[in-house]
Motif scaffolding. Structure first.
Motif, PDB file in Angstrom:
ATOM      1  N   ARG A  51     -10.087   4.123   5.286  1.00 40.96           N
ATOM      2  CA  ARG A  51      -9.927   2.692   5.577  1.00 40.96           C
ATOM      3  C   ARG A  51     -10.416   1.927   4.355  1.00 40.96           C
ATOM      4  O   ARG A  51     -11.427   2.279   3.749  1.00 40.96           O
ATOM      5  N   ASP A  52      -9.725   0.878   3.998  1.00 43.35           N
ATOM      6  CA  ASP A  52     -10.085   0.166   2.760  1.00 43.35           C
ATOM      7  C   ASP A  52     -11.535  -0.339   2.767  1.00 43.35           C
ATOM      8  O   ASP A  52     -12.219  -0.291   1.749  1.00 43.35           O
ATOM      9  N   ASP A  53     -12.004  -0.777   3.944  1.00 40.59           N
ATOM     10  CA  ASP A  53     -13.363  -1.325   4.047  1.00 40.59           C
ATOM     11  C   ASP A  53     -14.447  -0.299   3.699  1.00 40.59           C
ATOM     12  O   ASP A  53     -15.549  -0.651   3.312  1.00 40.59           O
TER      13      ASP A  53
HETATM   14 ZN    ZN Z   1      -9.705  -2.927   6.311  1.00 40.80          ZN
END
Ligand code: ZN
Ligand code: ATP
Length: 190
Positions: A51-53
């Motif tokens: 996930r990008d986060d």
């Molecule tokens: Zn995200």
């Protein structure tokens, strides 16, 4: 040779362009979406799909050596990572928007108002710089509906064309950050 670990977004707005970049580098690999990592067969590179986060933390901790994320996420997460380069894709802006029906004459109109966002750190910093005191309400998704359900007076969200704002009865009134995809690296590597 040591294997370089590169983290990319598993599925989302950055994924396709990130994988296209890797392909343009001549790096080949086999992957199916059920797998969270894969090894290139012609380059000492391992790809991690996340996930990008989560990518800033993995890169800051050295679990991944490098990663591709939006500058907006890099700044929001505030991790100590190095900026290697701007990638030139996934351009967007982080903007404040208010209902089309509300009068807006400038940022001081936000004093005492409630603003919904997934980017509380970047927003707070901007409000502090502008001398505005507002209540920030953090929500993780579908931020644009907050004003229509009475949760907030304004939103601070990512915009590319503006059509999502428009279809939710909002107008963009302040751009607080211009963002694009960036490559980040573990401190000391960049
Ligand atoms: Zn995200
Ligand atoms: P994940 O499931 O990985 O957490 P996400 O839903 O947080 O995904 P996406 O919507 O895929 O994230 O957006 C990833 C990045 O794409 C954003 O952080 C931003 O840098 C960029 N982006 C470009 N245009 C837009 C846009 N119109 N709206 C949202 N993000 C955009």
């Amino acid at each position: 040779m040591e294997t370089l670990k590169l983290a990319v977004q598993k599925s989302g707005r950055l994924s396709e362009k990130s994988l296209q970049f890797i392909k343009e580098c001549g790096i080949s690999y086999a992957w199916n979406k059920a797998k969270l990592k894969t090894q290139s067969y012609n380059f000492p590179l391992e790809l991690l799909f996340l996930r990008d986060d989560d990518i800033p933390k993995y890169v800051a901790d050295g679990v991944a050596d490098i990663g591709i994320i939006g500058e907006n996420v890099m700044l929001e997460k505030g991790k100590t990572v190095g900026l290697v380069e701007k990638m030139g894709f996934s351009r967007c802006r982080l903007s404040i928007a208010v209902p089309q029906t509300s009068e807006y004459n400038g940022i001081s109109d936000l004093n005492g108002k409630k603003i919904a966002t997934s980017y509380p750190v970047i927003l707070q910093k901007h409000l502090d710089e502008q001398g505005v005191t507002a209540e920030i309400h953090e929500i993780s998704g579908s931020v644009e509906i907050a004003p229509s359900i009475g949760l907030a007076d304004a939103v601070c969200d990512l915009v590319s064309t503006g059509s999502t704002l428009l279809s939710n009865g909002l107008k963009e009134v302040e751009v607080i950050l211009r963002s694009e995809a960036v490559m980040i690296a573990t401190p000391g590597l960049s």
